[in-house]
Motif scaffolding. Structure first.
Motif, PDB file in Angstrom:
ATOM      1  N   ILE A   1     -10.710  -7.901   8.264  1.00 12.45           N
ATOM      2  CA  ILE A   1     -10.107  -6.578   8.023  1.00 12.45           C
ATOM      3  C   ILE A   1      -9.085  -6.627   6.888  1.00 12.45           C
ATOM      4  CG2 ILE A   1      -8.831  -4.643   9.051  1.00 12.45           C
ATOM      5  CD1 ILE A   1     -11.469  -4.974  10.433  1.00 12.45           C
TER       6      ILE A   1
ATOM      7  N   ASP B   1      -5.359  -7.299  15.109  1.00  9.39           N
ATOM      8  CA  ASP B   1      -3.981  -7.388  15.605  1.00  9.39           C
ATOM      9  C   ASP B   1      -3.806  -8.456  16.684  1.00  9.39           C
ATOM     10  OD1 ASP B   1      -3.265  -5.404  13.871  1.00  9.39           O
ATOM     11  OD2 ASP B   1      -3.240  -3.794  15.349  1.00  9.39           O
TER      12      ASP B   1
ATOM     13  N   THR C   1     -11.553   3.174   8.879  1.00 13.54           N
ATOM     14  CA  THR C   1     -10.099   3.163   8.772  1.00 13.54           C
ATOM     15  C   THR C   1      -9.496   3.935   9.943  1.00 13.54           C
ATOM     16  OG1 THR C   1      -8.244   4.172   7.555  1.00 13.54           O
ATOM     17  CG2 THR C   1     -10.448   4.829   6.860  1.00 13.54           C
TER      18      THR C   1
ATOM     19  N   THR D   1      -6.007   4.814  10.644  1.00 17.76           N
ATOM     20  CA  THR D   1      -5.102   5.922  10.317  1.00 17.76           C
ATOM     21  C   THR D   1      -5.799   6.946   9.408  1.00 17.76           C
ATOM     22  OG1 THR D   1      -4.121   4.556   8.585  1.00 17.76           O
ATOM     23  CG2 THR D   1      -2.914   4.700  10.645  1.00 17.76           C
TER      24      THR D   1
HETATM   25  N1  EPU Z   1      -8.632   0.706   3.737  1.00 21.52           N
HETATM   26  C1  EPU Z   1      -9.037   1.097   2.484  1.00 21.52           C
HETATM   27  N2  EPU Z   1      -8.849   2.414   2.118  1.00 21.52           N
HETATM   28  C2  EPU Z   1      -8.257   3.327   2.954  1.00 21.52           C
HETATM   29  C3  EPU Z   1      -7.878   2.901   4.228  1.00 21.52           C
HETATM   30  C4  EPU Z   1      -8.062   1.586   4.596  1.00 21.52           C
HETATM   31  O1  EPU Z   1      -9.548   0.312   1.700  1.00 21.52           O
HETATM   32  O2  EPU Z   1      -8.115   4.486   2.544  1.00 21.52           O
HETATM   33  C5  EPU Z   1      -8.867  -0.691   4.156  1.00 21.52           C
HETATM   34  C6  EPU Z   1      -7.567  -1.446   4.460  1.00 21.52           C
HETATM   35  O3  EPU Z   1      -7.000  -1.974   3.291  1.00 21.52           O
HETATM   36  C7  EPU Z   1      -8.041  -2.496   5.431  1.00 21.52           C
HETATM   37  C8  EPU Z   1      -9.162  -1.783   6.207  1.00 21.52           C
HETATM   38  O4  EPU Z   1      -9.530  -0.670   5.397  1.00 21.52           O
HETATM   39  O5  EPU Z   1      -8.591  -3.583   4.734  1.00 21.52           O
HETATM   40  C9  EPU Z   1      -8.772  -1.257   7.584  1.00 21.52           C
HETATM   41  O6  EPU Z   1      -7.525  -0.604   7.512  1.00 21.52           O
HETATM   42  P1  EPU Z   1      -7.117   0.607   8.446  1.00 21.52           P
HETATM   43  O7  EPU Z   1      -6.945   1.812   7.587  1.00 21.52           O
HETATM   44  O8  EPU Z   1      -8.023   0.702   9.620  1.00 21.52           O
HETATM   45  O9  EPU Z   1      -5.674   0.138   8.938  1.00 21.52           O
HETATM   46  P2  EPU Z   1      -4.476   1.092   9.222  1.00 21.52           P
HETATM   47  O10 EPU Z   1      -4.974   2.358   9.758  1.00 21.52           O
HETATM   48  O11 EPU Z   1      -3.550   1.112   8.053  1.00 21.52           O
HETATM   49  C10 EPU Z   1      -4.129   0.431  11.739  1.00 21.52           C
HETATM   50  C11 EPU Z   1      -3.037  -0.163  12.567  1.00 21.52           C
HETATM   51  C12 EPU Z   1      -2.868  -1.623  12.208  1.00 21.52           C
HETATM   52  C13 EPU Z   1      -4.196  -2.346  12.474  1.00 21.52           C
HETATM   53  C14 EPU Z   1      -5.322  -1.666  11.672  1.00 21.52           C
HETATM   54  C15 EPU Z   1      -6.697  -2.247  11.949  1.00 21.52           C
HETATM   55  C16 EPU Z   1      -1.615   1.762  12.947  1.00 21.52           C
HETATM   56  C17 EPU Z   1      -0.315   2.447  12.709  1.00 21.52           C
HETATM   57  N3  EPU Z   1      -1.805   0.595  12.325  1.00 21.52           N
HETATM   58  O12 EPU Z   1      -3.720   0.289  10.382  1.00 21.52           O
HETATM   59  O13 EPU Z   1      -1.864  -2.160  13.057  1.00 21.52           O
HETATM   60  O14 EPU Z   1      -4.101  -3.690  12.086  1.00 21.52           O
HETATM   61  O15 EPU Z   1      -5.356  -0.259  11.991  1.00 21.52           O
HETATM   62  O16 EPU Z   1      -6.997  -2.150  13.287  1.00 21.52           O
HETATM   63  O17 EPU Z   1      -2.424   2.253  13.703  1.00 21.52           O
HETATM   64  C18 EPU Z   1      -0.138  -3.639  13.694  1.00 21.52           C
HETATM   65  O18 EPU Z   1       0.060  -2.909  14.685  1.00 21.52           O
HETATM   66  O19 EPU Z   1       0.396  -4.781  13.582  1.00 21.52           O
HETATM   67  C19 EPU Z   1      -1.011  -3.160  12.625  1.00 21.52           C
HETATM   68  C20 EPU Z   1      -0.996  -3.680  11.403  1.00 21.52           C
END
Ligand code: EPU
Length: 417
Positions: free
Chosen positions: A327, A305, A163, A165
């Motif tokens: 993802i 993305d 993940t 963030t």
């Molecule tokens: N997930 C979990 N539990 C958690 C965290 C994540 O199950 O506690 C799952 C999510 O549901 C998802 C996967 O893990 O299926 C990956 O999610 P991740 O946490 O990596 O995504 P994010 O951190 O919320 C960031 C970007 C997104 C990008 C994703 C994947 C930021 C602010 N956002 O989101 O960007 O798609 O990583 O690379 O950094 C965009 O810019 O359009 C965007 C959506």
């Protein structure tokens, strides 16, 4: 509500600069919460998500000032209200990035639990699990995550999944913890590395960012710093895909080819000629594109993305492409809209089968998330006739002046208010 009106069929040509990365800016801005001294961040893109984050920080008592040169100074000498309210979190999930820094600095935080999202469920259980491992007491009350910890303590945290963030939140929390934290199965995304660079400039002891094990030795306090945000790799990839799909020739300045291997490889596989220098990327095409199959996965694999933009490119390539999204469970909302423009796409589970057609025809379309909207702009640039993309506010969250930049490359695109 604003719309973009596109007259398709013009090959993009010319040179433009790449903006600062949205997904690096957002966590870097929240890092300001970790110190009482000013953090000055430059190369900040003008985006709606950035404004939302600045509003959220200001509401917590952070003094925010801006200059004309894309610079933001943040001074969190006192945090008056360590709360991220529902009204802001519901408009931007990345608000959850304040959780780690707030607990580390104030010993408490209340952050609205982000709900589901257009592209998937997106839970934050890994953020919570990590903070608990560091000794925080976490409860979910009235839709809010409430976290308390007198002082966080270092821990070994093995994330169940990668993940971005989540890794960023825990890395920030660990900078002020007592002892050493080891984050295993950490995200290796370049934005995590950029955040680590900023934290190190603030006096944090972080090693291993960019690998799947990040080690953070907690310190008593961090200090102010100046930091410049990395270029946006997804904006870069979006313009490259647009140039390839329209049979154009463009050069992007201020880009980072070293963090775009998977995307550049796919563009070459599609038949584009891609040349790179230390801080530029040039692309041209000689004739028709070939379909490219791809599978999204955490960095350094193909980014989720960029999936929607490559789907648009594949609609008019010769052959059949299999596009697999691993993802997010619901990131194919652009498919039905692309079909309305004449694309031939069938979705089977998490794979879209895209059969190239001769041409798309303009229509009115709209999407429910940022990258899906970008794919519709690409489709509009390819299509014959007029395409109207509604709900431009999604694009304004993540693309700086997209219509201006595309116009500079010769696209016939205008915003209608
Ligand atoms: N997930 C979990 N539990 C958690 C965290 C994540 O199950 O506690 C799952 C999510 O549901 C998802 C996967 O893990 O299926 C990956 O999610 P991740 O946490 O990596 O995504 P994010 O951190 O919320 C960031 C970007 C997104 C990008 C994703 C994947 C930021 C602010 N956002 O989101 O960007 O798609 O990583 O690379 O950094 C965009 O810019 O359009 C965007 C959506």
């Amino acid at each position: 509500m604003d719309k973009l009106v596109i007259e398709g069929g013009v090959p993009l040509a010319g040179e433009i600069g790449v903006s600062g990365a949205k997904n690096a800016t957002l966590p870097i801005l929240t890092a300001a919460l970790l110190t009482a001294e000013p953090l000055t961040v430059s190369n900040v893109p003008h985006l709606r998500d950035v404004t939302t984050m600045l509003n959220l920080l200001a509401q917590m008592g952070v003094a925010v000032s801006m200059d004309e040169k894309l610079g933001v100074e943040l001074a969190a000498s006192r945090i008056t209200d360590p709360v991220a309210p529902y009204e802001l979190v519901k408009t931007m999930r990345a608000s959850v990035l304040v959780l780690g820094p707030l607990v580390a600095r104030c010993g408490e935080a209340r952050v609205s639990l982000p709900g589901g999202c257009a592209i998937g469920l997106r839970p934050v259980d890994q953020h919570i699990k990590g903070l608990q491992a560091m000794g925080a007491e976490v409860s979910i009350e009235h839709g809010y995550i409430s976290v308390r910890a007198k002082r966080l303590r270092g821990a070994t945290i093995c994330l169940d999944l990668v993940t971005v963030t989540g890794t960023e939140n825990l890395m920030m929390a660990a900078t002020l913890a007592a002892g050493t934290t080891r984050i295993e199965n950490a995200a290796r995304e370049p934005e995590v590395v950029d955040l680590a660079g900023c934290l190190i400039a603030m006096g944090a002891r972080v090693r291993g960012a960019g690998t799947d094990v990040i080690t953070i030795e907690g310190v008593e306090r961090l200090h102010g710093a100046r930091y410049s945000v990395m270029p946006d790799r997804i904006e870069t990839g979006t313009f490259l895909a647009a140039a390839a799909a329209t049979g154009g020739e463009i050069r992007l300045r201020g880009a980072r080819p070293d963090i775009l291997d998977s995307v550049l490889e796919k563009l070459r596989e599609a038949g584009a000629q891609v040349d790179t220098g230390p801080d530029w990327i040039a692309l041209k095409t000689n004739g028709a594109l070939s379909a490219v199959s791809l599978r999204t996965a955490p960095y350094p694999a193909f980014p989720t993305d960029m999936q929607a933009q490559f789907m648009a490119l594949n609609t008019v390539a010769s052959g059949t492409a299999l596009v697999t999204e691993t993802i997010f469970e619901n990131r194919f909302m652009h498919v039905q809209e692309l079909i309305r423009l004449g694309a031939d796409i069938e979705v089977e589970g998490n794979t879209a089968v895209v059969k190239g057609v001769r041409h798309l025809d303009g229509a009115t379309v709209m999407a429910t998330d940022l990258r899906a909207s970008a794919s519709l702009v690409l489709a509009g640039l390819i299509a014959r006739g007029t395409t109207t993309v509604e709900r431009v506010y999604h694009l304004d969250r993540g693309y700086e002046r997209i219509e201006e930049k595309l116009s500079r490359l010769g696209a016939r695109i205008r915003r209608v208010r």
